[in-house]
Design an enzyme around this catalytic site. Structure first.
Site, PDB file in Angstrom:
ATOM      1  N   PHE A 122       0.866  -1.181   0.000  1.00 30.37           N
ATOM      2  CA  PHE A 122       0.000   0.000   0.000  1.00 30.37           C
ATOM      3  C   PHE A 122       0.901   1.229   0.000  1.00 30.37           C
ATOM      4  O   PHE A 122       1.729   1.409   0.893  1.00 30.37           O
ATOM      5  CB  PHE A 122      -0.919   0.031   1.226  1.00 30.37           C
ATOM      6  CG  PHE A 122      -1.859   1.207   1.202  1.00 30.37           C
ATOM      7  CD1 PHE A 122      -3.046   1.146   0.493  1.00 30.37           C
ATOM      8  CD2 PHE A 122      -1.546   2.374   1.867  1.00 30.37           C
ATOM      9  CE1 PHE A 122      -3.909   2.237   0.450  1.00 30.37           C
ATOM     10  CE2 PHE A 122      -2.393   3.465   1.823  1.00 30.37           C
ATOM     11  CZ  PHE A 122      -3.586   3.404   1.120  1.00 30.37           C
ATOM     12  N   ASP A 207       9.404   2.509   1.294  1.00 30.59           N
ATOM     13  CA  ASP A 207       8.254   3.245   1.816  1.00 30.59           C
ATOM     14  C   ASP A 207       8.202   3.024   3.324  1.00 30.59           C
ATOM     15  O   ASP A 207       7.821   1.959   3.799  1.00 30.59           O
ATOM     16  CB  ASP A 207       6.983   2.738   1.133  1.00 30.59           C
ATOM     17  CG  ASP A 207       5.714   3.421   1.626  1.00 30.59           C
ATOM     18  OD1 ASP A 207       5.723   3.999   2.722  1.00 30.59           O
ATOM     19  OD2 ASP A 207       4.702   3.356   0.908  1.00 30.59           O
ATOM     20  N   LYS A 236       3.010   9.857   8.581  1.00 30.62           N
ATOM     21  CA  LYS A 236       2.392   9.302   9.782  1.00 30.62           C
ATOM     22  C   LYS A 236       3.095   9.727  11.078  1.00 30.62           C
ATOM     23  O   LYS A 236       2.888  10.825  11.567  1.00 30.62           O
ATOM     24  CB  LYS A 236       2.284   7.783   9.661  1.00 30.62           C
ATOM     25  CG  LYS A 236       1.230   7.333   8.646  1.00 30.62           C
ATOM     26  CD  LYS A 236       1.017   5.843   8.671  1.00 30.62           C
ATOM     27  CE  LYS A 236      -0.055   5.386   7.674  1.00 30.62           C
ATOM     28  NZ  LYS A 236      -1.417   5.750   8.081  1.00 30.62           N
TER      29      LYS A 236
END
Length: 380
Positions: A122, A207, A236
């Protein structure tokens, strides 16, 4: 009728405040937050240092745009780059934006267009990041994807070798696939990626949007592997709840992102940078990272002691922990919420535990007790 688009399957709980690992609904009911806003609230809710940083900066300067020099961005960049193989930073607003920047930089630098990604990955919901994502449910209904991503099975060395050709600009991966099931890259697969990147002059993009900033017990999750990334992406936990993203890159890429090559209006604004710098100073402290590792071991031990090994498998690293179950876990998520524990899924049959990095052992005990109660409830 709601005035909002119905693009979120929202839970019915209305949370109104938080402190540390706890959040509270409008009736005052407390919940142990083992979601951290999906790996975002690094230092817990309303951490005094973050609150003070935001208050102080809000009284000085909110926004000037990236037309002007920013010593504060320089300081944050140096903090993020220290003791890594990387030397340049670009600040944006989210993980998807950071991944878009990484995709653009890889293609521009190499003058090649194919990027290899992995099933169950993702990378975001913008068009480039969505195309990079290895989950069909994210792409449904949006028509043809960008066709320059080559998505192959994760941890499959043969598939990786077969996917390499002269058009490949980069290999893009999560060291731990958070959304896709808490799947961890194997040492053999990481070694093969590193070998191919070096031999074929292919860029390695990691990532770290969910895994970075201490979540796995090290500054970045790639430190658990042999990977030497050319680019990593962050968001995040970097902002602790305030929107910020970052792309870090190696020195050889610097000339490929000159003036006008890429940009953002709000990226790296003074408020976001002040918060992120405060978080990094706390999380990157060696004693703090060791405490995350210790709490991870404690949480895993408690879960393994409490949950039968023939029914549940414990996955993950640091405070990104998965519990793989035999069946769909949707009902467990709801039962836990009713009991005052907030958790999140990672695919249909994996529970994801993402407590703040400041969680205490006492709070871990409470969470495991609640979780065990709802997971081992007899079927009616």
């Amino acid at each position: 009728m709601s005035a909002l688009f119905n693009n979120y399957a929202r839970r019915s709980v209305h949370l109104v405040k938080g402190k540390g690992t706890y959040v509270y609904d409008e009736q005052g009911k407390p919940y142990l937050d083992f979601t951290s806003g999906i790996a975002v609230v690094s230092l817990g809710h309303a951490h005094p240092a973050i609150v003070n940083a935001l208050k102080e900066q809000s009284e000085k300067l909110w926004h000037i745009s990236n037309l002007f020099e920013s010593p504060e961005q320089e300081q944050l960049a140096q903090s993020l780059l220290k003791n890594t193989p990387l030397s340049r930073a670009f600040f944006c607003n989210s993980g998807a934006e950071a991944n878009e920047a990484a995709i653009k930089l890889a293609r521009k630098h190499t003058a090649k267009h194919v990027i290899i990604t992995f099933e169950q990955s993702f990378h975001g919901r913008t068009f480039g990041a969505m195309a990079a994502t290895g989950q069909e449910k994210v792409k449904l209904g949006f028509g043809p994807m960008l066709d320059t991503f080559r998505t192959i099975p994760f941890n499959d060395v043969n598939a990786l070798e077969a996917a390499i050709d002269e058009d490949v600009a980069a290999i893009m991966l999560e060291v731990i696939q958070g959304e896709g099931g808490v799947n961890t890259v194997t040492p053999a697969f990481a070694s093969k990626i590193q070998e191919l990147c070096q031999a074929k002059d292919i860029l390695c993009i990691v990532d770290e949007v969910q895994t970075g900033i201490g979540r796995t017990g090290t500054k970045y999750a790639y430190e658990h592997t042999v990977l030497q990334p050319d680019i990593i992406t962050l968001a995040k936990g970097l902002g602790g709840g305030f929107p910020i993203g970052a792309m870090l890159g190696s020195e050889k890429l610097a000339e490929s992102f000159g003036p006008g090559a890429h940009g953002t209006t709000f990226g790296g604004n003074p408020l976001a940078v002040a918060v992120a710098q405060t978080i990094v100073e706390h999380v990157f402290d060696e004693t703090f990272l060791l405490s995350v590792q210790q709490k991870s071991r404690y949480l895993i031990e408690r879960l393994k002691f409490s949950l039968p090994a023939n029914l549940f498998e414990i996955l993950g690293e640091g405070l990104l922990i998965g519990i793989k179950c035999k069946d769909d876990v949707t009902s467990i998520i709801k039962l836990a919420e009713d009991q005052g524990l907030l958790i999140v899924q990672a695919g249909p049959n994996v529970i994801r535990l993402l407590p703040p990095l400041t969680v205490t052992e006492k709070e871990i005990d409470e969470a495991v007790e609640l979780l065990t109660t709802v997971m081992l409830v007899p079927s009616e």
